[in-house]
Each structure stands twice: as structure tokens, then as C-alpha cells.
Design an enzyme around this catalytic site. Sequence first.
Site, PDB file in Angstrom:
ATOM      1  N   TYR A  31      80.996  88.275  60.845  1.00 17.31           N
ATOM      2  CA  TYR A  31      80.022  89.078  60.966  1.00 17.31           C
ATOM      3  C   TYR A  31      79.168  89.578  62.291  1.00 17.31           C
ATOM      4  O   TYR A  31      79.546  89.377  63.394  1.00 17.31           O
ATOM      5  CB  TYR A  31      78.935  87.660  60.909  1.00 17.31           C
ATOM      6  CG  TYR A  31      77.430  88.440  60.360  1.00 17.31           C
ATOM      7  CD1 TYR A  31      77.081  88.858  59.094  1.00 17.31           C
ATOM      8  CD2 TYR A  31      76.410  88.272  61.105  1.00 17.31           C
ATOM      9  CE1 TYR A  31      76.184  88.541  58.988  1.00 17.31           C
ATOM     10  CE2 TYR A  31      75.565  88.185  61.082  1.00 17.31           C
ATOM     11  CZ  TYR A  31      74.960  88.507  59.803  1.00 17.31           C
ATOM     12  OH  TYR A  31      73.754  89.445  59.253  1.00 17.31           O
ATOM     13  N   TYR A  77      75.069  95.114  58.428  1.00 12.98           N
ATOM     14  CA  TYR A  77      74.765  95.445  56.464  1.00 12.98           C
ATOM     15  C   TYR A  77      75.404  96.369  55.665  1.00 12.98           C
ATOM     16  O   TYR A  77      76.739  96.810  55.359  1.00 12.98           O
ATOM     17  CB  TYR A  77      73.613  94.118  56.619  1.00 12.98           C
ATOM     18  CG  TYR A  77      73.625  93.014  56.200  1.00 12.98           C
ATOM     19  CD1 TYR A  77      73.771  92.572  54.404  1.00 12.98           C
ATOM     20  CD2 TYR A  77      73.228  92.552  56.981  1.00 12.98           C
ATOM     21  CE1 TYR A  77      73.871  90.919  54.756  1.00 12.98           C
ATOM     22  CE2 TYR A  77      72.978  91.498  57.336  1.00 12.98           C
ATOM     23  CZ  TYR A  77      73.439  90.272  55.817  1.00 12.98           C
ATOM     24  OH  TYR A  77      73.173  88.974  56.653  1.00 12.98           O
ATOM     25  N   LYS A 112      64.713  92.845  52.738  1.00  9.41           N
ATOM     26  CA  LYS A 112      64.174  91.816  52.674  1.00  9.41           C
ATOM     27  C   LYS A 112      62.818  91.248  52.593  1.00  9.41           C
ATOM     28  O   LYS A 112      62.223  90.561  52.058  1.00  9.41           O
ATOM     29  CB  LYS A 112      64.284  90.495  54.395  1.00  9.41           C
ATOM     30  CG  LYS A 112      65.749  90.096  54.636  1.00  9.41           C
ATOM     31  CD  LYS A 112      66.598  90.376  53.466  1.00  9.41           C
ATOM     32  CE  LYS A 112      68.062  90.419  54.378  1.00  9.41           C
ATOM     33  NZ  LYS A 112      69.222  89.340  54.100  1.00  9.41           N
TER      34      LYS A 112
END
Length: 341
Positions: free
Chosen positions: A263, A289, A49
Amino acid sequence: MNLSQFPRISLAHLPTPLEAMPRLSKLLGGPKLYVKRDDCTGLASGGNKTRKLEFLMADALAQGADTVITQGAVQSNHVRQTLAAAARLELDCKILLETRVPDAPDTYNTSGNVLLDGLFGADIDYRPSGTDMDAAMEELADTLRDSGRKPYVIPGGGSNRVGALGYVDCANELTAQIADRGLPVTKIVHGTGSTGTQAGLVAGLVALNSSIDVIGVSVRADEKTQIAKVHALATETAKYIGVEDGVAESRVQVRDQYVGDGYGIPTEGMLEAVQLCAQYEGILLDPVYAGKGMAGLIGMIRNGELTEEDAVVFLHTGGSVALFAYDWFFNPKNKKLKADE
């Protein structure tokens, strides 16, 4: 490809390393494996990010913002890095966290990324699973505007055309590293969720006329849904940087077999992937992830989709700090792999 037309602030340690994974390659008996270490971007322990935030935070400052608002899951890597960037740039930061992992112990909500969020002075508002988080951010932004503030809303994962510029830039950086070393790379594999990383990579590779495939291993949505979302953002991003024809949908590849129950909910495949990378390459993956992304890479080797004819770069998106929030899953099973027994 020139990104100098877009506002940008230096936040990341770039370029990140591109390393071989010889022991893992040998163990799996498939393609030559490399890892792009975007866990090493530096800001707040690193992660993908930060690349996006270089463009997003610059855009916020260019618009005169005094506050940034963003959202994510409880153990959001994006939130951690956004808070750190805001602290560095003297911006207030308002955070909305959605509870997505049912039946997690109390430590899940206090350790890992959440612990670091607190150190960065987070102003956190927790929301239940299923909340329309985009609408919640806009409601908060309206409240701040009514009080005279100037908020800048960053979508979850930093995934819009501005944030995706970070991975357009990464595509340029990575292809240069590949070319400099003469590596016959055919594919890039990574965990895909909010879409900005994959969309930026695809748009960047299209702009560079590169034939390298990008395979996103979904950590949340089904294949059809994820392809549509990635393709839409990749096309928007490509046009934003001047690729008028956009991106063909065939350039977007997604595998959804490794999501598990949802998730952030751990899987046995993720556990094996984290253990293999730790015990064979000394690399820590995260459970949300990169762990599931690597599980997908391992699965594609085992099912014959990736072969000795391929050379594959695994994009490590960071987030290993979240491992501490998943001690309830790892500790009872944290033993040497059967391959070493």
C-alpha cells in the site's frame, strides 16, 4: 431506490462529471474509455470520501456527537476530507495516522495531504505500521467518553454500511448519466482499498438491476481477501437499503496484480498511468489509489481482458494532492513519454 430515509448532509458538488477520454482510448487501442470525476466533489480539493461523509457526518450529528475520530495512512485522502467536513460542521476531529511506506523521505510526512491536514487544524497521533488502528480508535473513544465527550468513530476510508451509502447513491447517479447519453457501458474500474466505494457501487447496481460489472483494482490486499471484504460489506449495505437477498459473490471482481510491494509504495505501472492521464487527457491521478487503479485498467486492455467490445468507466477517486508527497519518486522520472519522443 430511495435513500431519503437515511440522514444526509450536503458536502459534495454533485453530480460529478462523466467525461470521455478519447486520446487515451486511441492510444491504448481497446475499449472506449470514460472517467467519472469524483476527484471533483469539491470538499478540501475533492475525492470519493466526500460522498461517504455526507452520510457519516449526518449520522454523527444525529447521534449527538461532538467529536469524530478516524484513521488512515500518512497520506490519507479520507483523513483530509474528514477534517474539512468536521471543520465545516463545528465538530472536533481526532486523527490517527499509520506509517505504511518504509524509507520515505521526511517530506512525505510533511507535504501533500499532511500539509492540508495541518491547515484544517488536525490533532494527529502517528502510529507505527502494523498497529491495530480500529482498536486504537476505540481506546481513544473510551478516553474521550470518560472525560464527558461524545465521540463518533469513522472507520478507515469511511467504509461501513453508512459510508457505503455514498456509493449506492453514486451508482444511481452514474447509471442515470450513462442512460441519458446512451452509452454502452459494460464495466466500471477503480482502485479498491478499504472496500466502501466498491461495496456501495455493487450494492447500488444490484438494487438497480444493472448488469454493469465493477472491477476493483486492489491497492493493498490479495484478491481472495479483498473479494471477501468487499462482498461482506456489499451484502450488508444491500440489506441496509432493503435488498433482502444481498449480493452474490460473483458480482465482486478484484484484480491484485498491480499492488506492487504494498500500500502506498509506488510502482512503474502507476508512474506510467499517471503520466499517460496527465499528458493525454490533462487529468491528474494520485499515486496510491487512482494511479494503481488506472495501471490495472491499462493492464487489462493490454492483456486482452478489456476489448473494443467494451465501454469502460474509470472511477477517479481523487487524491492528486498526494503527488506532492511523492516528488522523490516522480521528479527523477518526470519526462515526456517515449510515445511522444
